[in-house]
Design a protein around this motif. Structure first.
Motif, PDB file in Angstrom:
ATOM      1  N   TYR A 186       0.887  -0.838   0.087  1.00 30.22           N
ATOM      2  CA  TYR A 186       0.124  -0.435  -0.061  1.00 30.22           C
ATOM      3  C   TYR A 186       1.083   1.192   0.040  1.00 30.22           C
ATOM      4  O   TYR A 186       0.675   2.057  -0.759  1.00 30.22           O
ATOM      5  N   ALA A 187       1.615   0.947   0.610  1.00 32.60           N
ATOM      6  CA  ALA A 187       2.450   2.256   1.114  1.00 32.60           C
ATOM      7  C   ALA A 187       3.560   3.122  -0.227  1.00 32.60           C
ATOM      8  O   ALA A 187       3.825   3.956  -0.477  1.00 32.60           O
ATOM      9  N   LEU A 188       4.201   1.673  -1.089  1.00 33.49           N
ATOM     10  CA  LEU A 188       4.606   2.099  -1.885  1.00 33.49           C
ATOM     11  C   LEU A 188       4.369   2.006  -3.345  1.00 33.49           C
ATOM     12  O   LEU A 188       4.606   3.183  -4.062  1.00 33.49           O
ATOM     13  N   PHE A 189       2.717   1.559  -3.513  1.00 32.98           N
ATOM     14  CA  PHE A 189       1.915   1.948  -4.489  1.00 32.98           C
ATOM     15  C   PHE A 189       0.946   2.761  -4.982  1.00 32.98           C
ATOM     16  O   PHE A 189       0.791   2.778  -5.789  1.00 32.98           O
ATOM     17  N   LEU A 190       0.546   2.923  -3.561  1.00 32.08           N
ATOM     18  CA  LEU A 190      -0.422   3.143  -3.695  1.00 32.08           C
ATOM     19  C   LEU A 190      -0.163   4.532  -3.131  1.00 32.08           C
ATOM     20  O   LEU A 190      -0.962   5.644  -3.717  1.00 32.08           O
ATOM     21  N   LEU A 191       0.121   4.637  -1.779  1.00 31.86           N
ATOM     22  CA  LEU A 191       0.081   6.438  -0.734  1.00 31.86           C
ATOM     23  C   LEU A 191       0.992   7.076  -1.559  1.00 31.86           C
ATOM     24  O   LEU A 191       0.772   8.132  -1.197  1.00 31.86           O
ATOM     25  N   SER A 192       1.751   6.254  -2.591  1.00 38.11           N
ATOM     26  CA  SER A 192       3.294   7.259  -2.905  1.00 38.11           C
ATOM     27  C   SER A 192       3.330   7.334  -4.571  1.00 38.11           C
ATOM     28  O   SER A 192       3.172   7.694  -5.435  1.00 38.11           O
ATOM     29  N   GLY A 193       1.601   7.247  -5.019  1.00 42.71           N
ATOM     30  CA  GLY A 193       1.214   7.381  -6.058  1.00 42.71           C
ATOM     31  C   GLY A 193       1.652   8.755  -6.841  1.00 42.71           C
ATOM     32  O   GLY A 193       1.384   9.190  -8.107  1.00 42.71           O
ATOM     33  N   LEU A 194       1.583  10.200  -6.363  1.00 45.49           N
ATOM     34  CA  LEU A 194       2.205  11.302  -6.784  1.00 45.49           C
ATOM     35  C   LEU A 194       3.409  10.893  -6.503  1.00 45.49           C
ATOM     36  O   LEU A 194       4.074  12.279  -7.073  1.00 45.49           O
ATOM     37  N   LEU A 195       4.344  10.788  -6.091  1.00 50.81           N
ATOM     38  CA  LEU A 195       5.915  10.520  -5.956  1.00 50.81           C
ATOM     39  C   LEU A 195       6.505   9.620  -6.961  1.00 50.81           C
ATOM     40  O   LEU A 195       7.962   9.390  -6.608  1.00 50.81           O
TER      41      LEU A 195
ATOM     42  N   GLU B 277      12.829  10.053  -2.514  1.00 54.62           N
ATOM     43  CA  GLU B 277      12.561   9.249  -0.892  1.00 54.62           C
ATOM     44  C   GLU B 277      11.691   7.758  -1.948  1.00 54.62           C
ATOM     45  O   GLU B 277      12.076   7.285  -0.621  1.00 54.62           O
ATOM     46  N   LEU B 278      11.052   7.783  -2.917  1.00 52.21           N
ATOM     47  CA  LEU B 278      10.510   6.445  -2.115  1.00 52.21           C
ATOM     48  C   LEU B 278      11.462   6.057  -3.203  1.00 52.21           C
ATOM     49  O   LEU B 278      11.093   4.566  -2.338  1.00 52.21           O
ATOM     50  N   LEU B 279      12.287   6.005  -3.851  1.00 47.91           N
ATOM     51  CA  LEU B 279      13.364   5.174  -4.193  1.00 47.91           C
ATOM     52  C   LEU B 279      14.041   5.091  -3.274  1.00 47.91           C
ATOM     53  O   LEU B 279      14.911   3.978  -3.016  1.00 47.91           O
ATOM     54  N   MET B 280      14.258   5.137  -2.031  1.00 44.35           N
ATOM     55  CA  MET B 280      15.008   4.834  -1.278  1.00 44.35           C
ATOM     56  C   MET B 280      14.495   4.831  -0.508  1.00 44.35           C
ATOM     57  O   MET B 280      15.200   3.418   0.379  1.00 44.35           O
TER      58      MET B 280
ATOM     59  N   ASN C 269       8.201  21.680   2.286  1.00 41.68           N
ATOM     60  CA  ASN C 269       6.772  20.573   3.286  1.00 41.68           C
ATOM     61  C   ASN C 269       6.437  20.358   2.108  1.00 41.68           C
ATOM     62  O   ASN C 269       5.257  19.925   1.940  1.00 41.68           O
ATOM     63  N   TRP C 270       7.067  19.809   0.753  1.00 42.34           N
ATOM     64  CA  TRP C 270       6.948  18.808  -0.494  1.00 42.34           C
ATOM     65  C   TRP C 270       6.372  18.003   0.143  1.00 42.34           C
ATOM     66  O   TRP C 270       6.402  17.582   0.584  1.00 42.34           O
ATOM     67  N   LEU C 271       5.531  17.476  -0.808  1.00 41.95           N
ATOM     68  CA  LEU C 271       4.607  15.556  -0.295  1.00 41.95           C
ATOM     69  C   LEU C 271       6.530  14.556  -1.007  1.00 41.95           C
ATOM     70  O   LEU C 271       6.009  14.060   0.343  1.00 41.95           O
TER      71      LEU C 271
ATOM     72  N   GLY D 165      -5.982   7.682  -0.865  1.00 43.71           N
ATOM     73  CA  GLY D 165      -6.874   8.221  -2.389  1.00 43.71           C
ATOM     74  C   GLY D 165      -7.448   9.231  -2.224  1.00 43.71           C
ATOM     75  O   GLY D 165      -7.823   9.310  -3.460  1.00 43.71           O
ATOM     76  N   ASN D 166      -8.185   9.726  -2.419  1.00 43.75           N
ATOM     77  CA  ASN D 166      -7.993  11.089  -2.484  1.00 43.75           C
ATOM     78  C   ASN D 166      -7.111  11.986  -3.388  1.00 43.75           C
ATOM     79  O   ASN D 166      -7.393  13.057  -3.952  1.00 43.75           O
ATOM     80  N   LEU D 167      -6.388  11.880  -2.918  1.00 48.00           N
ATOM     81  CA  LEU D 167      -4.901  12.338  -3.789  1.00 48.00           C
ATOM     82  C   LEU D 167      -5.011  11.961  -4.837  1.00 48.00           C
ATOM     83  O   LEU D 167      -4.582  12.633  -5.930  1.00 48.00           O
ATOM     84  N   VAL D 168      -5.305   9.909  -5.243  1.00 46.34           N
ATOM     85  CA  VAL D 168      -4.660   9.642  -6.150  1.00 46.34           C
ATOM     86  C   VAL D 168      -5.110   9.250  -7.607  1.00 46.34           C
ATOM     87  O   VAL D 168      -5.369   9.320  -8.188  1.00 46.34           O
TER      88      VAL D 168
END
Length: 313
Positions: free
Chosen positions: A14-23, A28-31, A205-207, A262-265
């Motif tokens: 969930y965190a790597l593929f859904l919550l990070s949809g805009l990243l 940071e996501l790759l790290m 304060n970037w996402l 969900g609201n973000l993605v």
């Protein structure tokens, strides 16, 4: 951790593929994706250099050993992850200091895996200096001249850190967990503190800068919710009130994060082509097959559209 592999796997998915949809493709996501195997491995235990080189049977003081091709691969992945940004080294430092405190020995800082990661960093810098010196002499000064112009006030950063970290602290106090779960939560809190330092050092304060804190906060909440859920399944009404409250709060936080994510993605999923189609049309209209130079701090969606358009960049 071994008792709840499904919960951890679901959270990571969930965190790597859904919550990070805009990243997507942000460092940071790759790290997080690259260093998480290393962080989970260190939760099992850590050994100083001599034990790493000559691993014997697992002991209570040192239940896990770094050995084999799989562990070597994990170490190399972590080295790549920490090298993506200088700020990420704070997480490596905090984690290894935590291990040293747990083992009550500074020798753990000189463990073989730390030598490998450190050597990788040195080789990485030497390769940059040797093959792309313009990166150091031109790009880095230009980055310093522009990057920190986007800084926000320290109070704004502290407010964001407080919003994320305070609920975790309240949960840990209410839950009063013991044994291995307590160890995992303490280490997760240390990772959370390290990622808070990312935000303070970068002053944005970037996402993508907030994401690592949200990730480790979610990891801690998931572990806590699963532990309390198992206890609730056994004790039911006999479960202490404070732990039951912590269990309900943790479930609420997980549900809330799912709603926010969900609201973000979802808008991007429902209307994937609005922005991209307008950008592509504008590029093709003005460039007309010629070379264009993208000059923008926010390149989200930029290069895929340029590749699709009939232009060079």
């Amino acid at each position: 951790l071994e008792a709840m592999p499904c919960a951890i796997t679901l959270f990571l998915g969930y965190a790597l593929f859904l919550l990070s949809g805009l990243l997507y493709a942000q460092r940071e996501l790759l790290m997080i994706a690259l260093v998480m195997p290393y962080l989970l491995k260190t939760l099992e235990g850590n050994c100083h250099a001599a034990e790493w080189r000559h691993p014997g049977p697992a002991t209570k003081a040192c239940p896990a050993k770094w050995r084999g091709r799989g562990d070597t691969f994990i170490i190399l992945l972590a080295a790549i992850g920490f090298a993506l940004k200088p700020f990420f080294l704070v997480l490596w430092l905090f984690n290894e200091l935590a291990i040293a405190c747990e083992r009550k020995s500074i020798k753990t800082l000189f463990a073989c895996h730390n030598w490998v990661i450190g050597t990788f960093m040195c080789v990485y810098l030497l390769v940059i200096w040797q093959f792309t010196p313009d990166y150091i002499t031109t790009i880095v000064p230009a980055a310093f001249a522009t990057y920190f112009a986007f800084d926000v006030g320290l109070q704004t950063i502290v407010d964001g850190i407080t919003i994320i970290s305070v609920p975790i602290c309240i949960l840990v106090v209410l839950a009063k967990v013991e044994d291995q779960t307590k160890h995992v939560l303490i280490r997760s809190s240390i990772w959370l503190a390290a990622t808070a330092c990312f935000m303070i050092l970068q002053r944005k304060n970037w996402l993508n800068h907030i994401y690592p804190m949200v990730f480790f906060a979610g990891f801690a909440v998931t572990i806590l919710a699963m532990q309390l859920g198992q206890q609730f399944g056994k004790e039911r009404l006999e479960m202490p009130r404070t732990r039951f409250i912590a269990f309900c709060i943790s479930l609420g936080l997980l549900a809330g994060s799912a709603v926010v994510g969900g609201n973000l993605v979802l808008p991007e999923i429902k209307n994937p082509s609005v922005f991209q189609a307008r950008l592509k049309a504008a590029i093709e209209q003005h460039a007309k097959g010629e070379t264009i130079y993208p000059l923008s701090f926010n390149m989200e969606g930029g290069f895929p559209i340029i590749n699709e358009a009939d232009v060079k960049y």
